[in-house]
Scaffold this motif. Structure first.
Motif, short mmCIF file in Angstrom:
data_model
loop_
_atom_site.label_atom_id
_atom_site.label_comp_id
_atom_site.label_asym_id
_atom_site.label_seq_id
_atom_site.Cartn_x
_atom_site.Cartn_y
_atom_site.Cartn_z
N MET A 96 -102.34 -40.84 -37.29
CA MET A 96 -102.58 -41.64 -36.10
C MET A 96 -103.90 -42.39 -36.20
N THR A 97 -104.88 -41.80 -36.85
CA THR A 97 -106.16 -42.49 -37.06
C THR A 97 -105.96 -43.72 -37.93
N LYS A 98 -105.10 -43.60 -38.93
CA LYS A 98 -104.86 -44.70 -39.85
C LYS A 98 -104.04 -45.83 -39.22
N PHE A 99 -102.95 -45.46 -38.53
CA PHE A 99 -102.02 -46.47 -38.04
C PHE A 99 -102.19 -46.80 -36.55
N GLY A 100 -102.79 -45.89 -35.79
CA GLY A 100 -102.85 -46.08 -34.35
C GLY A 100 -101.58 -45.52 -33.72
N SER A 151 -99.35 -46.67 -31.45
CA SER A 151 -98.17 -47.52 -31.31
C SER A 151 -97.42 -47.68 -32.63
N LYS A 152 -98.16 -47.97 -33.69
CA LYS A 152 -97.50 -48.14 -34.99
C LYS A 152 -96.94 -46.82 -35.49
N MET A 153 -97.67 -45.72 -35.25
CA MET A 153 -97.16 -44.42 -35.66
C MET A 153 -95.85 -44.11 -34.96
N LEU A 154 -95.77 -44.43 -33.67
CA LEU A 154 -94.52 -44.19 -32.94
C LEU A 154 -93.39 -45.03 -33.52
N ARG A 155 -93.67 -46.27 -33.87
CA ARG A 155 -92.61 -47.12 -34.43
C ARG A 155 -92.11 -46.56 -35.76
N ILE A 156 -93.01 -45.99 -36.54
CA ILE A 156 -92.60 -45.33 -37.79
C ILE A 156 -91.70 -44.14 -37.48
N MET A 157 -92.10 -43.34 -36.49
CA MET A 157 -91.31 -42.18 -36.10
C MET A 157 -89.95 -42.60 -35.55
N TYR A 158 -89.92 -43.67 -34.77
CA TYR A 158 -88.65 -44.17 -34.24
C TYR A 158 -87.71 -44.57 -35.37
N SER A 159 -88.25 -45.22 -36.39
CA SER A 159 -87.43 -45.65 -37.53
C SER A 159 -86.82 -44.44 -38.24
N ILE A 160 -87.63 -43.42 -38.43
CA ILE A 160 -87.12 -42.20 -39.09
C ILE A 160 -86.09 -41.52 -38.21
N MET A 161 -86.36 -41.44 -36.92
CA MET A 161 -85.46 -40.76 -35.99
C MET A 161 -84.11 -41.47 -35.91
N PHE A 162 -84.15 -42.79 -35.72
CA PHE A 162 -82.88 -43.52 -35.59
C PHE A 162 -82.15 -43.55 -36.93
N GLY A 163 -82.90 -43.63 -38.03
CA GLY A 163 -82.28 -43.56 -39.35
C GLY A 163 -81.52 -42.25 -39.54
N THR A 164 -82.09 -41.16 -39.01
CA THR A 164 -81.43 -39.85 -39.09
C THR A 164 -80.13 -39.87 -38.30
N ASP A 193 -105.75 -47.78 -28.54
CA ASP A 193 -105.94 -47.08 -29.80
C ASP A 193 -107.40 -46.65 -29.95
N LYS A 194 -107.74 -46.09 -31.09
CA LYS A 194 -109.08 -45.56 -31.32
C LYS A 194 -110.16 -46.63 -31.17
N ASP A 195 -109.92 -47.81 -31.75
CA ASP A 195 -110.93 -48.88 -31.72
C ASP A 195 -111.15 -49.41 -30.30
N ASN A 196 -110.05 -49.68 -29.61
CA ASN A 196 -110.18 -50.21 -28.24
C ASN A 196 -110.75 -49.17 -27.29
N HIS A 197 -110.43 -47.91 -27.55
CA HIS A 197 -110.99 -46.84 -26.72
C HIS A 197 -112.50 -46.76 -26.90
N ALA A 198 -112.96 -46.95 -28.14
CA ALA A 198 -114.40 -46.93 -28.41
C ALA A 198 -115.11 -48.06 -27.66
N ILE A 199 -114.48 -49.23 -27.62
CA ILE A 199 -115.05 -50.38 -26.89
C ILE A 199 -115.11 -50.06 -25.40
N LEU A 200 -114.04 -49.44 -24.90
CA LEU A 200 -113.97 -49.07 -23.49
C LEU A 200 -115.08 -48.09 -23.12
N ILE A 201 -115.25 -47.06 -23.93
CA ILE A 201 -116.28 -46.04 -23.68
C ILE A 201 -117.67 -46.65 -23.71
N LYS A 202 -117.90 -47.53 -24.66
CA LYS A 202 -119.20 -48.19 -24.78
C LYS A 202 -119.51 -49.00 -23.52
#
Length: 273
Positions: A74-78, A80-93, A224-233
């Protein structure tokens, strides 16, 4: 009345609404598979309930060690993108279930081997889609704080839990209606003509529709992680007495996207509470 206003106000937070939609749609798709999987193994694959139980247990075990790698993924992809990867695997199954159903392998030991292999992909995607929502949830109160200046973790967790409990019966309810329409009988030894086709149509189409809507929604979810950091700042800057008029353009854009409000209405300059 005040309590009801507090509950209703959480739906003014854009990121939370999108997060809730993704969470509920994803879990409903998973629930559909859970509602029909035993029927699929016993009737469509011509196996038995013991084998179905073993397959379900195996899939659950597969998901456990995955939890150790999800933080890095999740740190690498964020989220939203991680979920889309999981959706692809799930629906492929699920698509693979359909291919097995129309294959000449039905009723053979080879089909069972393939089902165990598919439980690996199912276990991975099931674990991943379960990990993301509750991890991302920890960021939501920070978005709300920028809007209200308050900390309301309990309100958001309560609504999320209540919504999930309320929708957990939807998939079994819809499954019952669809299978009944196709004359499927869970107690029969032999199903009526077209009953198994109906089960497979619901398995593929039902899961596909819910995952598709969730997939589309992820493109609007930017917490995601980057936008959250901006928000916190920005929150820390405002807490330190910084002027709202001195906000940087990119920070303004991020804050407005995450909250769903114009920047000038943030930090308590609204009637959310």
């Amino acid at each position: 009345f005040s309590a009801l206003k507090d509950v209703g106000s959480v739906f003014r937070v854009k990121s939370y609404v999108l997060h809730l939609i993704i969470y509920l749609l994803t879990f409903t798709a998973r629930d559909i598979v859970g509602a029909v999987y035993v029927y699929f193994v016993v009737y469509a694959m011509k196996s038995n309930s013991v084998q179905a139980s073993n397959l379900l247990t195996f899939g659950s075990i597969i998901g456990i060690p995955c939890n150790f790698i999800w933080p890095r993924v999740m740190t690498k992809f964020g989220p939203s993108k991680m979920l889309r990867i999981m959706y692809s695997i799930m629906f492929g199954t699920v698509i693979a279930y359909g291919i097995l159903y129309v294959s000449p392998l039905v009723g053979t030991g080879t089909a069972i081997i393939f089902l165990y292999l598919l439980q690996i992909t199912w276990g991975i995607s099931n674990s991943g889609t379960g990990y993301v929502p509750w991890t991302v949830f920890t960021f939501i109160p920070d978005v709300d704080e920028l809007i209200t200046t308050k900390r309301r973790e309990g309100d958001f967790a309560g609504i999320m839990t209540f919504a999930r409990k309320s929708t957990s019966a939807i998939a079994p309810f819809m499954t019952g209606i669809v299978l009944d329409w196709f004359n499927f009988d869970g107690n029969a030894k032999v199903q009526a003509p077209g009953a198994l086709d109906g089960l497979m149509i619901w398995l593929i189409a039902g899961v596909g529709i819910f995952l598709l809507i969730a997939w589309i929604t992820t493109y609007f979810f930017k917490l995601d992680k980057d936008n959250h950091a901006i928000l916190i700042k920005e929150i820390e800057r405002l807490k330190a007495g910084g002027s709202m008029g001195e906000v940087e353009p990119h920070t303004r854009a991020v804050c407005e996207n995450l909250t769903g409000m114009k920047y000038e209405r943030l930090w308590g300059h609204n009637k959310v509470l």
